[in-house]
Design an enzyme around this catalytic site. Sequence first.
Site, PDB file in Angstrom:
ATOM      1  CE1 TYR A  56      -4.173   1.614   0.296  1.00  0.00           C
ATOM      2  CE2 TYR A  56      -3.049   3.009   1.877  1.00  0.00           C
ATOM      3  CZ  TYR A  56      -4.127   2.747   1.054  1.00  0.00           C
ATOM      4  OH  TYR A  56      -5.145   3.651   0.980  1.00  0.00           O
ATOM      5  NE  ARG A  59      -3.906   1.096  -4.642  1.00  0.00           N
ATOM      6  CZ  ARG A  59      -4.483   1.670  -5.675  1.00  0.00           C
ATOM      7  NH1 ARG A  59      -3.770   1.974  -6.742  1.00  0.00           N
ATOM      8  NH2 ARG A  59      -5.758   1.941  -5.668  1.00  0.00           N
ATOM      9  CG  HIS A 108     -15.259   1.505  -2.833  1.00  0.00           C
ATOM     10  ND1 HIS A 108     -14.923   0.923  -4.030  1.00  0.00           N
ATOM     11  CD2 HIS A 108     -16.474   0.990  -2.521  1.00  0.00           C
ATOM     12  CE1 HIS A 108     -15.892   0.097  -4.431  1.00  0.00           C
ATOM     13  NE2 HIS A 108     -16.841   0.136  -3.538  1.00  0.00           N
ATOM     14  CB  CYS A 119      -6.689   3.804  20.679  1.00  0.00           C
ATOM     15  SG  CYS A 119      -5.737   4.870  19.577  1.00  0.00           S
ATOM     16  CB  CYS A 142      -1.668   4.373  16.746  1.00  0.00           C
ATOM     17  SG  CYS A 142      -2.613   5.468  17.788  1.00  0.00           S
ATOM     18  CB  CYS A 145      -2.342   2.667  21.454  1.00  0.00           C
ATOM     19  SG  CYS A 145      -3.062   2.201  19.883  1.00  0.00           S
ATOM     20  N   GLY A 182     -15.719   5.150 -16.458  1.00  0.00           N
ATOM     21  CA  GLY A 182     -14.522   4.399 -16.059  1.00  0.00           C
ATOM     22  C   GLY A 182     -14.764   3.388 -14.961  1.00  0.00           C
ATOM     23  CG  ASN A 208     -15.796   1.501 -18.785  1.00  0.00           C
ATOM     24  OD1 ASN A 208     -15.136   2.101 -17.949  1.00  0.00           O
ATOM     25  ND2 ASN A 208     -15.714   0.188 -18.951  1.00  0.00           N
ATOM     26  CB  ALA A 226     -12.678   9.177 -18.722  1.00  0.00           C
TER      27      ALA A 226
END
Length: 242
Positions: A56, A59, A108, A119, A142, A145, A182, A208, A226
């Site tokens: 991630y 990304r 999403h 927490c 975090c 915590c 799209g 699309n 698009a």
Amino acid sequence: MRRNQPCVVLTGAGISTESGIPDFRSPTGLWAQFDPMEYGTIEAFRSDPEKVWRFYAPRISILTEAEPNPAHHALAELERLGFVQAVVTQNIDLLHGRAGSRKVVEVHGSIRASTCPQCDASHSLERVLALLEERPEEAPRCASCAGVLKPDVVFFGELLPERAMEQAQALAASAGLMLVVGSSLEVFPVAGLPQQTLNAGGELAIVNLGPTPFDGRAAVKVEASAAEALPEVARILRQRSA
Ligand code: NAD
């Protein structure tokens, strides 16, 4: 769009590919390279959040560095001109807001913030980016915590944000036109929104590259990029409304 108001736009990953963000299901999309079961599910995140963050982190940087393209700008202009009531988006990249769209429903979630599952503390995108820059090999944790943060995006296997989905459904049911841009319309429950518009007597238009299960029920299907098609729509409506 002139005849069938209000017009609600439903966008998917395909509107952002021309900003350099790969979509999921094209042959060059993300899921052609990464197994969604390994990186995209909530179970994967719970069992190995560090591994999911390794996927991630690059990304999130790509999403942050990307710029809105002419398709995002055209939708913002169409809203200003009064032709678009709202944009419902499956994208998490914030590009509609950055292009100037005001009414955006993110079904999403988005990269705007990450939350600590332990927490519940919320951490901004800027904070998460700073943590990733400080310790690129580690998942961001975090500040209170030390729990591994979870981005506020919907993983496979998670419920969609209730309020956003309610808003999207109300918009779909009252739309004179739903313009889909799209999206492969393969991910439910969002893919059910065009059916709600049709059931309530509204029409469907689709821009699309590639087929969708709704092509046969759409009044218009534009098989085009698009970023080429939407500025042209805006240009024509701008001239006629001048
Ligand atoms: P998808 O990958 O299933 O479908 C995208 C569709 O857009 C495909 O049919 C593709 O052929 C088409 N397309 C690609 N480039 C296009 C272009 N330039 N112009 C017109 N069409 C183009 O995407 P989806 O329907 O949004 O799938 C849903 C999931 O993908 C969502 O969960 C969403 O959160 C996630 N996603 C978001 C981003 C982002 O935030 N930018 C990127 C990838 C995936």
